[in-house]
Design a protein around this motif. Structure first.
Motif, PDB file in Angstrom:
ATOM      1  N   LYS A 129       3.003   4.037  -1.652  1.00 31.15           N
ATOM      2  CA  LYS A 129       2.217   5.267  -1.752  1.00 31.15           C
ATOM      3  C   LYS A 129       3.121   6.490  -1.687  1.00 31.15           C
ATOM      4  CE  LYS A 129      -2.216   3.766   0.204  1.00 31.15           C
ATOM      5  NZ  LYS A 129      -3.181   4.010   1.308  1.00 31.15           N
ATOM      6  N   ASP A 172      -5.159   8.796  -3.205  1.00 28.24           N
ATOM      7  CA  ASP A 172      -4.299   8.133  -2.219  1.00 28.24           C
ATOM      8  C   ASP A 172      -4.486   6.623  -2.217  1.00 28.24           C
ATOM      9  OD1 ASP A 172      -6.825   7.974  -1.143  1.00 28.24           O
ATOM     10  OD2 ASP A 172      -6.270   8.709   0.847  1.00 28.24           O
ATOM     11  N   ARG A 174      -2.084   4.233  -9.232  1.00 22.90           N
ATOM     12  CA  ARG A 174      -2.459   5.072  -8.095  1.00 22.90           C
ATOM     13  C   ARG A 174      -3.479   6.092  -8.569  1.00 22.90           C
ATOM     14  NH1 ARG A 174      -1.584  10.188  -6.177  1.00 22.90           N
ATOM     15  NH2 ARG A 174       0.113  10.688  -7.619  1.00 22.90           N
TER      16      ARG A 174
END
Length: 244
Positions: free
Chosen positions: A154, A110, A107
């Motif tokens: 996420k 975002d 990640r």
């Protein structure tokens, strides 16, 4: 906020299940919705030896210290599933493995990607030696193929959500007084209730070092406030075929 149990189940199964569903989608050429991550019971872990002490658990101080942190390295296992992740405030890197099949993930900001290794054949049920256009490619969790998984991953990989969930373990009822313990050379205090054993730094800032539960497995925490920034995958390694 995600409950702590949901956090840990997503960590163990979310990326693996997403990868399996995406691999099957790529093999079939279908763009259908992905199945939901499965839940399963975890193996228990042995507790460290303890000796008497009289230090009470202070959940408020522990949570405050963890929420002020900038990074943490987390490792864990529950039988056939293991994970090893560096979680920073602005990025995450690491992998989740199921029965020897690794699912690397990254990640940055975002944006989240997972990588399809050849070991994904074990997870997706592909015949041995069969090829997929996803092999050795990173897949964006923003892609249509990731529908049903992208937002959940996420959210879990958000530093504040993860740390808050883990810190909430100290709010569970039934913890007694702390017992001196050693966690990888760090002086700690060990607390137990009917379902969980937690190990907290014996000195300030009293952050979580280890969590053990017969139902939820084992998690180890190190490298607090030692960020290791992650980088986005090279463009040439990101999947750009159908469904991307």
């Amino acid at each position: 906020m995600i409950r702590p149990v949901s956090n840990r189940l997503l960590l163990r199964y979310g990326a693996v299940a997403a990868a399996a569903a995406l691999a099957c989608t790529a093999c079939s050429g279908s763009g259908g919705n992905a199945v939901q991550p499965p839940a399963a019971a975890a193996a228990s872990s042995p507790a460290a030896p303890a000796s008497p002490s009289a230090d009470p658990l202070d959940p408020a101080a522990i949570k405050a210290a963890m929420k002020k942190a900038t990074a943490v390295h987390v490792k864990g296992s529950d039988g056939g599933t293991t994970f090893d992740m560096q979680i920073n405030r602005d990025s995450v890197s690491g992998s989740i493995s199921k029965d020897g099949a690794a699912v690397p993930l990254v990640r940055v900001g975002d944006k989240v990607w997972i990588k399809f290794t050849r070991g994904m054949a074990k997870i997706s049920g592909r015949p041995a030696g069969a090829r997929s256009p996803l092999d050795d490619k990173w897949v964006s969790m923003d892609s249509p193929m990731a529908q049903g998984f992208g937002e959940g991953l996420k959210l879990f990989l958000d530093f504040d959500v993860f740390v808050s969930g883990m810190a909430s373990e100290t709010d569970q009822p039934g913890f007694g007084t702390g017992q001196p313990a050693d966690v990888a050379g760090t002086l700690a205090l060990r607390y137990e209730n009917d379902s969980t054993t937690i190990f907290i730094e014996a000195v300030e800032p009293h952050r979580l070092l280890r969590l053990e539960s017969p139902k939820q497995g084992t998690m180890e925490f190190s490298g607090w406030d030692q960020p290791v920034p992650a980088k986005a995958p090279p463009a040439a390694e990101i999947y750009s075929g159908p469904g991307s």
